[in-house]
Design a protein around this motif. Structure first.
Motif, mmCIF file in Angstrom:
data_model
loop_
_atom_site.group_PDB
_atom_site.id
_atom_site.type_symbol
_atom_site.label_atom_id
_atom_site.label_comp_id
_atom_site.label_asym_id
_atom_site.label_seq_id
_atom_site.Cartn_x
_atom_site.Cartn_y
_atom_site.Cartn_z
ATOM 1 N N THR A 6 0.862 -1.185 0.000
ATOM 2 C CA THR A 6 0.000 0.000 0.000
ATOM 3 C C THR A 6 0.893 1.228 0.000
ATOM 4 O O THR A 6 1.816 1.319 0.822
ATOM 5 N N MET A 8 1.430 5.029 0.819
ATOM 6 C CA MET A 8 0.846 5.984 1.762
ATOM 7 C C MET A 8 1.713 7.233 1.838
ATOM 8 O O MET A 8 2.860 7.223 1.374
ATOM 9 N N VAL A 17 4.138 0.499 2.122
ATOM 10 C CA VAL A 17 3.829 -0.253 3.346
ATOM 11 C C VAL A 17 3.519 -1.694 2.968
ATOM 12 O O VAL A 17 2.702 -1.951 2.070
ATOM 13 N N ASP A 19 2.509 -5.549 4.448
ATOM 14 C CA ASP A 19 1.967 -6.316 5.579
ATOM 15 C C ASP A 19 2.633 -7.691 5.600
ATOM 16 O O ASP A 19 2.340 -8.536 4.748
ATOM 17 N N CYS A 81 1.407 6.804 9.415
ATOM 18 C CA CYS A 81 0.846 5.998 8.305
ATOM 19 C C CYS A 81 0.650 4.550 8.745
ATOM 20 O O CYS A 81 -0.329 3.894 8.367
ATOM 21 N N PHE A 82 1.535 4.074 9.596
ATOM 22 C CA PHE A 82 1.396 2.705 10.126
ATOM 23 C C PHE A 82 0.062 2.566 10.879
ATOM 24 O O PHE A 82 -0.699 1.618 10.657
ATOM 25 N N ARG A 84 -2.644 4.403 10.630
ATOM 26 C CA ARG A 84 -3.765 4.529 9.680
ATOM 27 C C ARG A 84 -3.945 3.206 8.930
ATOM 28 O O ARG A 84 -5.056 2.717 8.742
ATOM 29 N N TYR A 85 -2.819 2.591 8.535
ATOM 30 C CA TYR A 85 -2.858 1.327 7.780
ATOM 31 C C TYR A 85 -3.499 0.227 8.628
ATOM 32 O O TYR A 85 -4.413 -0.478 8.189
ATOM 33 N N ASP A 88 -7.236 0.948 8.886
ATOM 34 C CA ASP A 88 -7.976 0.781 7.621
ATOM 35 C C ASP A 88 -8.036 -0.682 7.196
ATOM 36 O O ASP A 88 -9.021 -1.137 6.608
ATOM 37 N N LYS A 89 -6.969 -1.431 7.489
ATOM 38 C CA LYS A 89 -6.927 -2.846 7.060
ATOM 39 C C LYS A 89 -7.550 -3.760 8.114
ATOM 40 O O LYS A 89 -7.546 -4.989 7.957
ATOM 41 N N ARG A 281 -3.776 6.976 2.750
ATOM 42 C CA ARG A 281 -3.505 5.917 1.781
ATOM 43 C C ARG A 281 -3.590 6.512 0.382
ATOM 44 O O ARG A 281 -4.452 7.347 0.107
ATOM 45 N N ASP A 284 -3.259 0.889 -3.573
ATOM 46 C CA ASP A 284 -2.712 -0.460 -3.325
ATOM 47 C C ASP A 284 -2.115 -0.973 -4.632
ATOM 48 O O ASP A 284 -2.580 -0.597 -5.726
#
Ligand SMILES: N[C@H](CCC[C@H](N)C(=O)O)C(=O)O
Length: 289
Positions: A6, A8, A17, A19, A81-82, A84-85, A88-89, A281, A284
């Motif tokens: 993703t 960001m 980013v 995962d 951003c981490f 937020r990620y 959101d995920k 974000r 993706d």
């Protein structure tokens, strides 16, 4: 190897980013540089890899790599951003997340207004921990907090810097006008100065008043970025110790606004630094490395 990511950004400081909470991921320096390459890869300032934490009471571990491939200790915009990620995920339903980096444990909080506040921990002033080796360098002190703060002359470079760590190393200098400051010529020379054995992030701060500054940062391992979260923290902490700033400062970076709070005047040098700012974000994607 196919890698889903993703893209960001936080105040224009941008990130890839990844995962890695379900399956471990090991990227070598060439793969990291490819991810960061704005023509031959995805393009970003830093790569953030999110892993499950093995530490009890800690939700995640996240690793930070500059786009030159080096792993680093801390990233302020990346931390926002981490968070937020993760929200959101759906990786966590907590509003406050505990996350460990290579050398810090952070408490990250998602606010109602969509901005993210990060407790960045206390600044570190012990020179050996920055690390900074001022052999043969001269300093003068300014300000009154805890006896004032040193401004170090860097021989061969026409500048005086305040030196401190936010988990990563920073050298901050005051300039009359960030727009005309020699960021691209002097920044790399500060970044690689011999007094900084692990190099350094070079900040250039213009003070508008006691609660508003403009800041540009030539980042270690990434060059000038549109914003640097730890750089904003370091600049405000230095400005407070030098007597130039109050405890809450709006930092105008090229890419957006960060708000930094440090109660060092009222609570002492171990007070944590709080940073609030945007985290968004962008898209993706998937890349084959
Ligand atoms: N270039 C930095 C890491 C990223 C910091 C910056 N992007 C931030 O938001 O704090 C270093 O080498 O220490």
């Amino acid at each position: 190897m196919k890698v889903r990511f993703t893209k960001m950004q936080g105040a224009g400081n941008d990130f890839v980013v990844i995962d890695a909470t379900e399956q471990p991921l090991s990227l070598d320096a060439a793969q990291l540089r490819r991810l960061g390459d704005r023509r031959f890869g995805v393009g970003c300032d830093q790569i953030l890899v999110i892993e499950k934490s093995a530490t009890p009471g800690v939700d995640f571990r996240y690793r930070i790599f500059n786009n030159d491939g080096d792993e680093v200790e801390h990233c302020g915009n990346g931390a926002r951003c981490f968070v937020r990620y993760v929200a959101d995920k759906g990786l966590s339903d907590k509003r406050s997340i505990r996350v460990e980096t290579v050398n810090a444990l952070l408490e990250l909080r998602l606010r109602e207004d969509g901005r993210v506040t990060v407790d960045m921990g206390a600044p570190v002033f012990e020179l050996a921990r920055v690390p900074f080796e001022p052999v043969g360098l001269s300093a003068r002190r300014e300000g009154s907090l805890a006896g004032g703060f040193e401004l170090w002359g860097l021989p061969g470079l026409d500048c005086e810097v305040a030196v401190l760590s936010m988990g990563n190393p920073h050298a901050v200098q005051r300039v009359a006008d960030v727009d005309t400051a020699p960021v691209l010529s002097l920044g790399p020379r500060v970044e690689s100065h011999a007094a900084f054995p692990r190099r350094v992030n070079a900040g250039f701060m213009q003070i508008l008043d006691r609660s508003h500054v403009k800041l540009r940062v030539f980042e270690r391992g990434a060059g000038e970025t549109l914003a640097c979260g730890t750089g904003a923290c370091a600049a405000v902490v230095a400005g407070i110790r030098l007597g130039w700033l109050d405890e809450r400062v709006d930092v105008q970076a090229l890419g957006g606004l960060l708000t930094i709070e440090w109660a060092g005047l009222s609570q002492g040098l171990q007070a944590p630094v709080l940073m609030t700012g945007p985290a968004e974000r962008v898209f993706d994607g998937e890349i084959t490395l």
